[in-house]
Design a protein around this motif. Structure first.
Motif, PDB file in Angstrom:
ATOM      1  N   ASN A  41       2.413  -5.714 -14.793  1.00 15.24           N
ATOM      2  CA  ASN A  41       1.056  -6.139 -15.098  1.00 15.24           C
ATOM      3  C   ASN A  41       0.194  -6.345 -13.878  1.00 15.24           C
ATOM      4  O   ASN A  41      -1.003  -6.544 -14.003  1.00 15.24           O
ATOM      5  CB  ASN A  41       1.091  -7.459 -15.875  1.00 15.24           C
ATOM      6  CG  ASN A  41       1.670  -7.283 -17.238  1.00 15.24           C
ATOM      7  OD1 ASN A  41       1.806  -6.177 -17.723  1.00 15.24           O
ATOM      8  ND2 ASN A  41       2.030  -8.373 -17.874  1.00 15.24           N
ATOM      9  N   THR A  42       0.770  -6.337 -12.699  1.00 19.24           N
ATOM     10  CA  THR A  42       0.011  -6.719 -11.518  1.00 19.24           C
ATOM     11  C   THR A  42      -0.216  -5.593 -10.551  1.00 19.24           C
ATOM     12  O   THR A  42      -0.906  -5.755  -9.571  1.00 19.24           O
ATOM     13  CB  THR A  42       0.767  -7.822 -10.758  1.00 19.24           C
ATOM     14  OG1 THR A  42       2.007  -7.256 -10.320  1.00 19.24           O
ATOM     15  CG2 THR A  42       1.005  -9.032 -11.607  1.00 19.24           C
ATOM     16  N   GLY A  43       0.377  -4.455 -10.779  1.00 19.78           N
ATOM     17  CA  GLY A  43       0.294  -3.375  -9.823  1.00 19.78           C
ATOM     18  C   GLY A  43       1.361  -3.510  -8.743  1.00 19.78           C
ATOM     19  O   GLY A  43       1.566  -2.631  -7.940  1.00 19.78           O
ATOM     20  N   SER A  44       2.047  -4.621  -8.733  1.00 17.50           N
ATOM     21  CA  SER A  44       3.107  -4.857  -7.756  1.00 17.50           C
ATOM     22  C   SER A  44       4.388  -4.254  -8.287  1.00 17.50           C
ATOM     23  O   SER A  44       4.593  -4.158  -9.474  1.00 17.50           O
ATOM     24  CB  SER A  44       3.274  -6.365  -7.569  1.00 17.50           C
ATOM     25  OG  SER A  44       4.538  -6.672  -7.072  1.00 17.50           O
ATOM     26  N   ASN A  45       5.275  -3.879  -7.401  1.00 17.36           N
ATOM     27  CA  ASN A  45       6.543  -3.328  -7.833  1.00 17.36           C
ATOM     28  C   ASN A  45       7.692  -4.205  -7.380  1.00 17.36           C
ATOM     29  O   ASN A  45       8.791  -3.737  -7.189  1.00 17.36           O
ATOM     30  CB  ASN A  45       6.703  -1.903  -7.300  1.00 17.36           C
ATOM     31  CG  ASN A  45       7.751  -1.130  -8.082  1.00 17.36           C
ATOM     32  OD1 ASN A  45       8.125  -1.537  -9.172  1.00 17.36           O
ATOM     33  ND2 ASN A  45       8.224  -0.039  -7.531  1.00 17.36           N
ATOM     34  N   SER A  46       7.424  -5.490  -7.216  1.00 16.25           N
ATOM     35  CA  SER A  46       8.485  -6.386  -6.759  1.00 16.25           C
ATOM     36  C   SER A  46       9.443  -6.680  -7.887  1.00 16.25           C
ATOM     37  O   SER A  46       9.062  -6.713  -9.042  1.00 16.25           O
ATOM     38  CB  SER A  46       7.883  -7.691  -6.239  1.00 16.25           C
ATOM     39  OG  SER A  46       7.248  -8.373  -7.283  1.00 16.25           O
ATOM     40  N   VAL A 168       0.932 -17.731  -9.558  1.00 20.96           N
ATOM     41  CA  VAL A 168       0.408 -16.384  -9.782  1.00 20.96           C
ATOM     42  C   VAL A 168      -0.995 -16.261  -9.182  1.00 20.96           C
ATOM     43  O   VAL A 168      -1.294 -15.312  -8.450  1.00 20.96           O
ATOM     44  CB  VAL A 168       0.389 -16.017 -11.280  1.00 20.96           C
ATOM     45  CG1 VAL A 168      -0.372 -14.722 -11.527  1.00 20.96           C
ATOM     46  CG2 VAL A 168       1.806 -15.909 -11.832  1.00 20.96           C
ATOM     47  N   CYS A 169      -1.844 -17.222  -9.477  1.00 15.62           N
ATOM     48  CA  CYS A 169      -3.232 -17.135  -9.026  1.00 15.62           C
ATOM     49  C   CYS A 169      -3.367 -17.248  -7.506  1.00 15.62           C
ATOM     50  O   CYS A 169      -4.310 -16.703  -6.927  1.00 15.62           O
ATOM     51  CB  CYS A 169      -4.096 -18.178  -9.738  1.00 15.62           C
ATOM     52  SG  CYS A 169      -4.240 -17.856 -11.519  1.00 15.62           S
ATOM     53  N   SER A 170      -2.414 -17.912  -6.863  1.00 14.09           N
ATOM     54  CA  SER A 170      -2.439 -18.003  -5.400  1.00 14.09           C
ATOM     55  C   SER A 170      -1.823 -16.769  -4.751  1.00 14.09           C
ATOM     56  O   SER A 170      -1.917 -16.601  -3.536  1.00 14.09           O
ATOM     57  CB  SER A 170      -1.685 -19.250  -4.930  1.00 14.09           C
ATOM     58  OG  SER A 170      -0.280 -19.073  -5.095  1.00 14.09           O
ATOM     59  N   GLY A 171      -1.179 -15.919  -5.552  1.00 15.28           N
ATOM     60  CA  GLY A 171      -0.539 -14.720  -5.019  1.00 15.28           C
ATOM     61  C   GLY A 171       0.881 -14.949  -4.541  1.00 15.28           C
ATOM     62  O   GLY A 171       1.501 -14.061  -3.970  1.00 15.28           O
ATOM     63  N   ALA A 172       1.438 -16.138  -4.793  1.00 12.64           N
ATOM     64  CA  ALA A 172       2.800 -16.447  -4.340  1.00 12.64           C
ATOM     65  C   ALA A 172       3.848 -15.642  -5.107  1.00 12.64           C
ATOM     66  O   ALA A 172       4.888 -15.284  -4.554  1.00 12.64           O
ATOM     67  CB  ALA A 172       3.083 -17.938  -4.471  1.00 12.64           C
ATOM     68  N   ILE A 173       3.603 -15.385  -6.402  1.00 13.28           N
ATOM     69  CA  ILE A 173       4.508 -14.553  -7.200  1.00 13.28           C
ATOM     70  C   ILE A 173       3.660 -13.644  -8.080  1.00 13.28           C
ATOM     71  O   ILE A 173       2.477 -13.910  -8.316  1.00 13.28           O
ATOM     72  CB  ILE A 173       5.483 -15.385  -8.075  1.00 13.28           C
ATOM     73  CG1 ILE A 173       4.729 -16.244  -9.099  1.00 13.28           C
ATOM     74  CG2 ILE A 173       6.415 -16.216  -7.242  1.00 13.28           C
ATOM     75  CD1 ILE A 173       5.634 -16.936 -10.101  1.00 13.28           C
ATOM     76  N   LYS A 176       4.174 -10.610 -13.565  1.00 11.52           N
ATOM     77  CA  LYS A 176       5.377 -10.137 -14.259  1.00 11.52           C
ATOM     78  C   LYS A 176       6.565 -11.065 -13.997  1.00 11.52           C
ATOM     79  O   LYS A 176       7.284 -11.445 -14.911  1.00 11.52           O
ATOM     80  CB  LYS A 176       5.721  -8.717 -13.820  1.00 11.52           C
ATOM     81  CG  LYS A 176       6.978  -8.164 -14.487  1.00 11.52           C
ATOM     82  CD  LYS A 176       7.315  -6.778 -14.018  1.00 11.52           C
ATOM     83  CE  LYS A 176       8.012  -6.840 -12.683  1.00 11.52           C
ATOM     84  NZ  LYS A 176       8.525  -5.535 -12.237  1.00 11.52           N
ATOM     85  N   ASP A 177       6.762 -11.435 -12.737  1.00 10.91           N
ATOM     86  CA  ASP A 177       7.880 -12.311 -12.410  1.00 10.91           C
ATOM     87  C   ASP A 177       7.738 -13.676 -13.085  1.00 10.91           C
ATOM     88  O   ASP A 177       8.713 -14.233 -13.580  1.00 10.91           O
ATOM     89  CB  ASP A 177       8.005 -12.492 -10.892  1.00 10.91           C
ATOM     90  CG  ASP A 177       8.624 -11.282 -10.212  1.00 10.91           C
ATOM     91  OD1 ASP A 177       9.069 -10.349 -10.911  1.00 10.91           O
ATOM     92  OD2 ASP A 177       8.664 -11.269  -8.969  1.00 10.91           O
ATOM     93  N   ALA A 178       6.523 -14.213 -13.119  1.00  9.82           N
ATOM     94  CA  ALA A 178       6.300 -15.505 -13.773  1.00  9.82           C
ATOM     95  C   ALA A 178       6.613 -15.411 -15.265  1.00  9.82           C
ATOM     96  O   ALA A 178       7.224 -16.310 -15.838  1.00  9.82           O
ATOM     97  CB  ALA A 178       4.862 -15.966 -13.546  1.00  9.82           C
ATOM     98  N   GLN A 179       6.194 -14.322 -15.894  1.00 13.40           N
ATOM     99  CA  GLN A 179       6.461 -14.131 -17.321  1.00 13.40           C
ATOM    100  C   GLN A 179       7.961 -14.066 -17.592  1.00 13.40           C
ATOM    101  O   GLN A 179       8.462 -14.680 -18.536  1.00 13.40           O
ATOM    102  CB  GLN A 179       5.783 -12.848 -17.814  1.00 13.40           C
ATOM    103  CG  GLN A 179       4.283 -12.941 -17.845  1.00 13.40           C
ATOM    104  CD  GLN A 179       3.607 -11.601 -18.090  1.00 13.40           C
ATOM    105  OE1 GLN A 179       4.167 -10.541 -17.803  1.00 13.40           O
ATOM    106  NE2 GLN A 179       2.390 -11.636 -18.615  1.00 13.40           N
ATOM    107  N   ILE A 180       8.674 -13.342 -16.774  1.00 15.02           N
ATOM    108  CA  ILE A 180      10.121 -13.214 -16.960  1.00 15.02           C
ATOM    109  C   ILE A 180      10.810 -14.555 -16.725  1.00 15.02           C
ATOM    110  O   ILE A 180      11.686 -14.955 -17.494  1.00 15.02           O
ATOM    111  CB  ILE A 180      10.690 -12.112 -16.040  1.00 15.02           C
ATOM    112  CG1 ILE A 180      10.185 -10.742 -16.490  1.00 15.02           C
ATOM    113  CG2 ILE A 180      12.221 -12.139 -16.038  1.00 15.02           C
ATOM    114  CD1 ILE A 180      10.481  -9.617 -15.518  1.00 15.02           C
ATOM    115  N   GLU A 181      10.411 -15.264 -15.680  1.00 18.94           N
ATOM    116  CA  GLU A 181      11.041 -16.557 -15.376  1.00 18.94           C
ATOM    117  C   GLU A 181      10.868 -17.557 -16.516  1.00 18.94           C
ATOM    118  O   GLU A 181      11.808 -18.233 -16.902  1.00 18.94           O
ATOM    119  CB  GLU A 181      10.475 -17.138 -14.081  1.00 18.94           C
ATOM    120  CG  GLU A 181      11.010 -16.445 -12.842  1.00 18.94           C
ATOM    121  CD  GLU A 181      10.664 -17.177 -11.567  1.00 18.94           C
ATOM    122  OE1 GLU A 181      10.580 -18.424 -11.589  1.00 18.94           O
ATOM    123  OE2 GLU A 181      10.467 -16.511 -10.550  1.00 18.94           O
TER     124      GLU A 181
END
Length: 196
Positions: A41-46, A168-173, A176-181
Motif C-alpha cells: 500500500n505504500t510503494g515500499s517493498n520492505s 506510519v505517519c512519521s515514516g518509521a514503518i 503494510k507492515d503496521a497492518q500486518i503487525e
C-alpha cells in the motif's frame, strides 16, 4: 556424469524460480472484492517484521469463534483492509470517521459468531482488528468482540492503534507492515511499547 550435473542444475533453477514466485506473492491480497490489498500500500517493498500478511477478508469459519485471550479468533477475524488506501489517506485528519460504517446489525452478527448472547455496556467493543486509522475496512472479517478486561483489552489495543498510526505517519514503518503487525498479533506491539 556431465548429464547428471546438467539435470541437477536444471532442477535447482526450477526450484529457485518456484521459491521466487512464492515469495513475491506472500504479501498479496485476496480476491475478495472490496477487501483485497495491493501487494504494498505504500510503494515500499520492505518486508514485515511479523511475517506474511493474513488472508485478508477471508473467514474460514463464521460460527463457534473463540477469542484467544486478548486476541481474536484468526479463522473468524483474519482482518480486512481497504485495497487502495495509502499513507497519505490515513494520515489526513478525519479520515477514519469518514469511512466508519458498522451498522448495529453487523455488530450483532459479530457477537453471534463469537457466541456472545448477552453482555453489559462497556464489557465488549466490536473492534476493527486493523483499525480504520491504519486502513482497515468495515468488513465483518475485520471485526470481533474485544473484551475490556482482563487487561490488556480494547482500551490497551486503542493505544497500539494510535502508536502504529503515529509510526506510519512519521515514516518509521510502512503502512503494510503496521497492518500486518496489528492483524497477526497486536499484543506483541503492546508488549514492545512497554505495556503502557
Amino acid at each position: 556424469m556431465r548429464k547428471v550435473w546438467i539435470h541437477l542444475l536444471g532442477a535447482c533453477m526450477v526450484a529457485a524460480l518456484l521459491l521466487t514466485a512464492c515469495n513475491s506473492s506472500s504479501y498479496g491480497g485476496s480476491d475478495v472484492p472490496g477487501v483485497a490489498s495491493s501487494p504494498d500500500n505504500t510503494g515500499s517493498n520492505s518486508g514485515s517484521s511479523s511475517g506474511g500478511a493474513p488472508n485478508w477478508g477471508v473467514q474460514s469459519k463464521t460460527s463457534g469463534c473463540q477469542a484467544q485471550g486478548p486476541l481474536q479468533d484468526k479463522a473468524c477475524s483474519p482482518g480486512a483492509i481497504f485495497p487502495n488506501v495509502t499513507k497519505t489517506d490515513i494520515c489526513r485528519s478525519g479520515y477514519a470517521s469518514s469511512v466508519r460504517n458498522v451498522p448495529t446489525s453487523e455488530k450483532n452478527q459479530v457477537y453471534q459468531e463469537y457466541g456472545i448472547t448477552h453482555h453489559s455496556t462497556g464489557e465488549y467493543e466490536v473492534d476493527h482488528l486493523v483499525s480504520l486509522e491504519l486502513g482497515g475496512s468495515n468488513d465483518i472479517s475485520n471485526l470481533w468482540p474485544e473484551a475490556a478486561s482482563p487487561k490488556p483489552g480494547f482500551h490497551e489495543k486503542d493505544k497500539v492503534e494510535n502508536y502504529l498510526h503515529d509510526q506510519v505517519c512519521s515514516g518509521a514503518i510502512s503502512l503494510k507492515d503496521a497492518q500486518i503487525e496489528i492483524a497477526t498479533n497486536w499484543l506483541n506491539v503492546y508488549n514492545k511499547m512497554g505495556g503502557n
